[in-house]
Design a protein around this motif. Structure first.
Motif, PDB file in Angstrom:
ATOM      1  N   SER A   1     -36.396   6.437  10.619  1.00  0.00           N
ATOM      2  CA  SER A   1     -36.081   7.860  10.424  1.00  0.00           C
ATOM      3  C   SER A   1     -35.418   8.491  11.641  1.00  0.00           C
ATOM      4  N   ASP A   2     -35.470   7.803  12.803  1.00  0.00           N
ATOM      5  CA  ASP A   2     -34.919   8.411  14.010  1.00  0.00           C
ATOM      6  C   ASP A   2     -33.471   8.011  14.273  1.00  0.00           C
ATOM      7  N   ARG A   3     -32.860   7.263  13.386  1.00  0.00           N
ATOM      8  CA  ARG A   3     -31.448   6.923  13.565  1.00  0.00           C
ATOM      9  C   ARG A   3     -30.582   8.158  13.361  1.00  0.00           C
ATOM     10  N   ARG A   4     -29.617   8.369  14.248  1.00  0.00           N
ATOM     11  CA  ARG A   4     -28.679   9.470  14.060  1.00  0.00           C
ATOM     12  C   ARG A   4     -27.843   9.227  12.806  1.00  0.00           C
ATOM     13  N   ALA A   5     -27.583  10.283  12.076  1.00  0.00           N
ATOM     14  CA  ALA A   5     -26.844  10.147  10.823  1.00  0.00           C
ATOM     15  C   ALA A   5     -26.106  11.441  10.507  1.00  0.00           C
ATOM     16  N   VAL A   6     -25.092  11.318   9.662  1.00  0.00           N
ATOM     17  CA  VAL A   6     -24.298  12.471   9.228  1.00  0.00           C
ATOM     18  C   VAL A   6     -24.123  12.393   7.717  1.00  0.00           C
ATOM     19  N   ALA A   7     -24.394  13.478   7.029  1.00  0.00           N
ATOM     20  CA  ALA A   7     -24.119  13.583   5.601  1.00  0.00           C
ATOM     21  C   ALA A   7     -22.879  14.457   5.440  1.00  0.00           C
TER      22      ALA A   7
ATOM     23  N   PRO B   1       0.814  -1.220   0.000  1.00  0.00           N
ATOM     24  CA  PRO B   1       0.000   0.000   0.000  1.00  0.00           C
ATOM     25  C   PRO B   1       0.844   1.266   0.000  1.00  0.00           C
ATOM     26  N   LEU B   2       0.340   2.277  -0.653  1.00  0.00           N
ATOM     27  CA  LEU B   2       0.851   3.637  -0.513  1.00  0.00           C
ATOM     28  C   LEU B   2      -0.299   4.435   0.098  1.00  0.00           C
ATOM     29  N   PRO B   3      -0.422   4.412   1.431  1.00  0.00           N
ATOM     30  CA  PRO B   3      -1.631   4.937   2.086  1.00  0.00           C
ATOM     31  C   PRO B   3      -1.773   6.441   1.974  1.00  0.00           C
ATOM     32  N   GLY B   4      -3.008   6.884   2.192  1.00  0.00           N
ATOM     33  CA  GLY B   4      -3.298   8.312   2.122  1.00  0.00           C
ATOM     34  C   GLY B   4      -4.767   8.567   2.351  1.00  0.00           C
ATOM     35  N   ALA B   5      -5.327   9.514   1.613  1.00  0.00           N
ATOM     36  CA  ALA B   5      -6.699   9.969   1.827  1.00  0.00           C
ATOM     37  C   ALA B   5      -7.715   8.857   1.584  1.00  0.00           C
ATOM     38  N   ASN B   6      -8.765   8.874   2.401  1.00  0.00           N
ATOM     39  CA  ASN B   6      -9.883   7.941   2.248  1.00  0.00           C
ATOM     40  C   ASN B   6     -11.145   8.633   2.725  1.00  0.00           C
ATOM     41  N   ALA B   7     -12.156   8.704   1.869  1.00  0.00           N
ATOM     42  CA  ALA B   7     -13.373   9.457   2.194  1.00  0.00           C
ATOM     43  C   ALA B   7     -14.148   8.825   3.345  1.00  0.00           C
ATOM     44  N   ALA B   8     -14.258   7.495   3.359  1.00  0.00           N
ATOM     45  CA  ALA B   8     -15.060   6.821   4.391  1.00  0.00           C
ATOM     46  C   ALA B   8     -14.522   7.096   5.782  1.00  0.00           C
ATOM     47  N   LEU B   9     -13.225   6.896   5.981  1.00  0.00           N
ATOM     48  CA  LEU B   9     -12.641   7.092   7.309  1.00  0.00           C
ATOM     49  C   LEU B   9     -12.580   8.572   7.680  1.00  0.00           C
ATOM     50  N   SER B  10     -12.355   9.427   6.694  1.00  0.00           N
ATOM     51  CA  SER B  10     -12.335  10.867   6.969  1.00  0.00           C
ATOM     52  C   SER B  10     -13.686  11.336   7.484  1.00  0.00           C
ATOM     53  N   ALA B  11     -14.752  10.846   6.868  1.00  0.00           N
ATOM     54  CA  ALA B  11     -16.099  11.211   7.320  1.00  0.00           C
ATOM     55  C   ALA B  11     -16.400  10.598   8.681  1.00  0.00           C
ATOM     56  N   LEU B  12     -16.005   9.349   8.868  1.00  0.00           N
ATOM     57  CA  LEU B  12     -16.305   8.649  10.123  1.00  0.00           C
ATOM     58  C   LEU B  12     -15.695   9.350  11.326  1.00  0.00           C
ATOM     59  N   ILE B  13     -14.424   9.711  11.249  1.00  0.00           N
ATOM     60  CA  ILE B  13     -13.764  10.272  12.434  1.00  0.00           C
ATOM     61  C   ILE B  13     -14.294  11.654  12.793  1.00  0.00           C
ATOM     62  N   CYS B  14     -14.935  12.326  11.838  1.00  0.00           N
ATOM     63  CA  CYS B  14     -15.503  13.652  12.111  1.00  0.00           C
ATOM     64  C   CYS B  14     -17.016  13.601  12.323  1.00  0.00           C
ATOM     65  N   SER B  15     -17.587  12.416  12.319  1.00  0.00           N
ATOM     66  CA  SER B  15     -19.048  12.300  12.383  1.00  0.00           C
ATOM     67  C   SER B  15     -19.610  12.533  13.776  1.00  0.00           C
ATOM     68  N   GLY B  16     -18.846  12.188  14.800  1.00  0.00           N
ATOM     69  CA  GLY B  16     -19.372  12.237  16.154  1.00  0.00           C
ATOM     70  C   GLY B  16     -20.100  10.964  16.547  1.00  0.00           C
ATOM     71  N   LEU B  17     -20.198   9.992  15.615  1.00  0.00           N
ATOM     72  CA  LEU B  17     -20.806   8.702  15.909  1.00  0.00           C
ATOM     73  C   LEU B  17     -19.719   7.713  16.335  1.00  0.00           C
ATOM     74  N   ASP B  18     -20.130   6.532  16.764  1.00  0.00           N
ATOM     75  CA  ASP B  18     -19.210   5.546  17.313  1.00  0.00           C
ATOM     76  C   ASP B  18     -18.189   5.096  16.268  1.00  0.00           C
ATOM     77  N   THR B  19     -16.901   5.236  16.582  1.00  0.00           N
ATOM     78  CA  THR B  19     -15.837   4.848  15.651  1.00  0.00           C
ATOM     79  C   THR B  19     -15.156   3.536  16.048  1.00  0.00           C
ATOM     80  N   ARG B  20     -15.593   2.931  17.137  1.00  0.00           N
ATOM     81  CA  ARG B  20     -14.910   1.728  17.619  1.00  0.00           C
ATOM     82  C   ARG B  20     -15.138   0.531  16.696  1.00  0.00           C
ATOM     83  N   GLN B  21     -16.348   0.380  16.197  1.00  0.00           N
ATOM     84  CA  GLN B  21     -16.671  -0.691  15.263  1.00  0.00           C
ATOM     85  C   GLN B  21     -17.584  -0.114  14.182  1.00  0.00           C
ATOM     86  N   PHE B  22     -17.247  -0.405  12.937  1.00  0.00           N
ATOM     87  CA  PHE B  22     -18.052   0.151  11.846  1.00  0.00           C
ATOM     88  C   PHE B  22     -18.105  -0.842  10.696  1.00  0.00           C
TER      89      PHE B  22
END
Length: 293
Positions: A186-192, A116-137
């Protein structure tokens, strides 16, 4: 004999590219793109702009979802002859919702090293800034477009307790949010999260219902990552806090309500989410909130 044969083989690198901000390109990735023999690109026109920015002149070949069965074996032959191939997608990590994973499988089967040549990733970037649980996804990516397969996937993930991650294009966002509301509630917490790392980067934190209402009234723009709370124990038909005193549940529900309001959730949705999560009535939460004003 086996060792010399292995040493004579080339190597496959899976290289992350920026998801919006060119400043996120790593020094190592630029160096490898310069020194490689071949760059396999999802869209050569898009990648050529990136290479031009960094003054890289390595030969480009097209490798994407529609030609991977034809081009994959050709690239494997190049690596078996000793050449180094760097695979890139249009944005983010190759192999995540693109054909890079297929090329990696072919290389591993041919006993070619994959690195791998690691770097940017949209999924993880959004997850860590979401405020939702990051321990298991659980990464879902793009949902199938056909109705039956789409319903099957949503049914499968509806019972998962881990945070869910979806990708979506702007022109499909409204339909996808509606389907998520129908399947997950509809009541599930979510982030766009949209336009990550770009000038108009935005995180809209609400419930799925709140996001549906917002984007029905406002035109979706940019590529989206949708982060959704996993199924709670209350949703599952039970509550690990079922033995907790009502007063304690009410206290925690009000605290959740306050957090949701601070994140910009509408009052009605915040009250519904908090009450549902702790298995108490919205009226109780409403009365407690009013009492504390």
């Amino acid at each position: 004999m086996e060792q010399s044969e292995c040493d004579s083989k080339g190597k496959l690198y899976l290289c992350a590219t920026p998801i919006g901000n060119l400043g996120d390109m790593t020094y190592r990735a630029v160096g490898m793109l310069e020194s490689a023999d071949i760059i396999a690109a999802e869209d050569t026109r898009h990648t050529r702009k990136l290479l031009s920015h960094f003054d890289i002149h390595t030969p480009l070949v097209s490798y994407h979802e529609h030609n991977k069965y034809e081009k994959g074996p050709i690239l494997i032959d190049e690596m078996l002859s000793g050449k180094t191939v760097v695979c890139v997608s249009d944005a983010g990590m190759p192999g995540i919702s693109d054909p890079g994973s297929h090329l990696a499988e072919l290389a591993i089967s041919a006993r070619i090293d994959v690195s791998p040549l690691p770097g940017a990733n949209a999924a993880l970037s959004a997850l860590i800034c979401s405020g939702l649980d990051t321990r298991q996804f659980f990464f879902v990516g793009f949902l199938p477009r056909t109705g039956q397969k789409r319903r099957e996937v949503l049914e499968d993930v509806s019972g998962i307790h881990h945070t869910l991650i979806f990708y979506e294009a702007p022109h499909h966002l409204r339909a996808t949010l509606k389907d998520l509301c129908d399947a997950l509630g509809s009541d599930r917490r979510a982030v766009a999260a949209r336009e990550l790392t770009k000038k108009f980067e935005e995180f809209r934190r609400d419930t799925l219902g709140g996001l549906c209402m917002y984007y029905n009234e406002n035109e979706p723009r940019g590529e989206f990552v949708i982060i959704v709370d996993g199924m709670s124990d209350t949703d599952a038909g039970g509550n690990e806090d079922s033995d907790m005193p009502h007063e304690k549940c009410l206290e925690l529900a009000v605290q959740m309500y306050d957090r949701l309001i601070a994140d910009g959730t509408q009052k009605k949705e915040a009250m519904r989410t908090a009450a549902h999560h702790y298995g108490i009535s919205r009226r109780d939460v409403y009365q407690e909130v009013e009492k504390r004003k």
